[in-house]
Write an enzyme that holds these catalytic residues in place. Structure first.
Site, mmCIF file in Angstrom:
data_model
loop_
_atom_site.group_PDB
_atom_site.id
_atom_site.type_symbol
_atom_site.label_atom_id
_atom_site.label_comp_id
_atom_site.label_asym_id
_atom_site.label_seq_id
_atom_site.Cartn_x
_atom_site.Cartn_y
_atom_site.Cartn_z
ATOM 1 N N HIS A 1 -73.428 -3.229 -28.135
ATOM 2 C CA HIS A 1 -74.034 -2.286 -29.077
ATOM 3 C C HIS A 1 -72.994 -1.335 -29.664
ATOM 4 O O HIS A 1 -73.174 -0.838 -30.779
ATOM 5 C CB HIS A 1 -75.151 -1.504 -28.393
ATOM 6 C CG HIS A 1 -76.429 -2.264 -28.306
ATOM 7 N ND1 HIS A 1 -77.653 -1.717 -28.626
ATOM 8 C CD2 HIS A 1 -76.682 -3.550 -27.943
ATOM 9 C CE1 HIS A 1 -78.601 -2.633 -28.463
ATOM 10 N NE2 HIS A 1 -78.034 -3.754 -28.040
ATOM 11 N N ASP B 1 -65.407 1.474 -30.816
ATOM 12 C CA ASP B 1 -64.768 2.791 -30.813
ATOM 13 C C ASP B 1 -65.458 3.793 -29.898
ATOM 14 O O ASP B 1 -65.205 4.998 -29.973
ATOM 15 C CB ASP B 1 -64.726 3.350 -32.239
ATOM 16 C CG ASP B 1 -66.126 3.529 -32.841
ATOM 17 O OD1 ASP B 1 -67.120 3.186 -32.161
ATOM 18 O OD2 ASP B 1 -66.225 4.005 -33.986
ATOM 19 N N THR C 1 -83.298 1.956 -25.338
ATOM 20 C CA THR C 1 -83.449 1.399 -23.996
ATOM 21 C C THR C 1 -82.123 1.007 -23.357
ATOM 22 O O THR C 1 -82.107 0.277 -22.370
ATOM 23 C CB THR C 1 -84.393 0.181 -24.020
ATOM 24 O OG1 THR C 1 -83.917 -0.754 -24.986
ATOM 25 C CG2 THR C 1 -85.811 0.600 -24.374
#
EC number: 1.11.1.7
Length: 362
Positions: free
Chosen positions: A81, A89, A111
């Site tokens: 993600h 980064d 979540t």
């Protein structure tokens, strides 16, 4: 379908997998194909400044996953993600500010496991103490912790290029939504997103194999059950899912991989061949002509899957990296550095454990 294994059973599985994975991981690490290195990254970046960095991360992850087998999927998902939105980064770790909500507040990230955020901060703190200061970036910690989570779960080891620097800002909510397609997305939509970050159909199928560990929430696949079962869903499997999720909006979870939920292996692809993929984004990999042959290949050969996953995850881990004098090395992974500050208190909120890997394809 039964609920996720008990903690004791899961820990036992993790311990067995850890023992079994050591020889396989070593072999894979030494012989794996490698994508080109992004400028500024290297495999020995911390050789002088923090020579024990990788062993410190590895030891922490091994101990933590023994205590909580679900953390492995949480750490792997956190790395995904992060990279898919604004590049690798560590921007996903930043708390929101006066300028707006952070990436954590966007729906696909709601979540992400709080324990995974906590683990990254714990590792970063340990590295700070062992290395005599803030030397290792939060984005490198994310990449290393993801690799070690794969290995401790029985998957392949691979060399992680290091030298990433951390962003001083987070992405907008819209950028998060654009970069993380939902689990209801089909292959054409998935490829459209990945093509923007230099990933292709092979990368899509290999990286989706990360769903060999972790849990999915009923609301993320209820469209395949109601009002009528998706015709691409195995009828017996659909019945099992209906018992776990008897109505729309059911607040329950089930393993992403019905066969070996805590082991990083190729059974995810076996599931797809048998029409037992949990999400639309999973099963469509087998339904779609462009990706079906790759699913068949990985279902037949775990070695081929491991080789391609290692290649694709290293490739993914170099998306839009900051290096050299770009960005910063955060003293606190949850907040950008303040002028003149050497160490900031952690600010990751402690909330109820969601233990859900399902509000995004990856």
């Amino acid at each position: 379908m039964s609920r996720a294994p008990t903690l004791a059973a899961a820990a036992a599985v993790a311990a067995v997998v850890l023992i079994c994975s050591s020889s396989t991981a070593t072999a894979a690490d030494g012989n794996a194909r490698q994508p080109p290195l992004a400028p500024g990254l290297s495999f020995d970046f911390y050789k002088r400044s923090c020579p024990k960095a990788e062993s410190i991360v590895r030891s922490f992850v091994q101990d933590a996953v023994r205590r909580d087998v679900g953390l492995a999927a949480g750490l792997l998902r956190l790395h995904f993600h992060d990279c898919f939105v604004q590049g690798c980064d560590a921007s996903v770790l930043l708390d929101g500010s006066a300028t707006g909500p952070g990436e954590q507040q966007a729906p696909p990230n709601l979540t992400l496991r709080p324990t995974a955020f906590k683990a990254i901060n714990d590792i970063h703190d340990r590295l700070h103490k062992e290395c005599g200061g803030t030397v290792v970036s939060c984005s490198d910690v994310l990449a290393l912790a993801a690799r070690d989570s794969v290995v401790v779960s029985g998957g392949p080891s691979y060399k992680v290029p290091l030298g990433r620097r951390d962003s001083a800002s987070f992405a907008t909510q819209q950028d998060v939504l654009s970069g993380l397609p939902p689990p209801t997305a089909a292959v054409p939509a998935l490829l459209a997103v990945l093509s923007k970050i230099n990933l292709d159909a092979t990368d899509l199928v290999a990286l989706s194999g990360g769903h060999t560990i972790g849990l999915g929430h009923c609301t993320s696949f209820e469209d395949r059950l109601f009002p009528r079962p998706d015709p691409t869903l195995n009828a017996t499997f659909a019945g099992q899912l209906r018992r776990t999720c008897p109505a729309k909006g059911t607040d329950r979870r089930t393993p992403l991989d019905v066969r070996t939920p805590n082991a990083f292996d190729n059974k995810y692809y076996v599931n797809l061949v048998n029409r037992e993929g949990l999400f639309t984004s999973d099963q469509d990999l087998f339904s779609n002509a462009r990706t079906r042959a790759l699913v068949d290949k990985f279902a037949r050969s775990q070695r081929d899957f491991f080789d391609q996953f290692a290649f694709s995850v290293v490739k993914m881990g170099q998306i839009k990296v900051l290096t050299g004098t770009q960005g910063q090395i955060r003293t606190n992974c949850s907040a950008r550095n303040a002028a003149g500050t050497t160490m900031l208190p952690w600010s990751v909120s402690v909330v109820e454990e969601a233990a859900d890997e399902s509000l995004g394809v990856f």
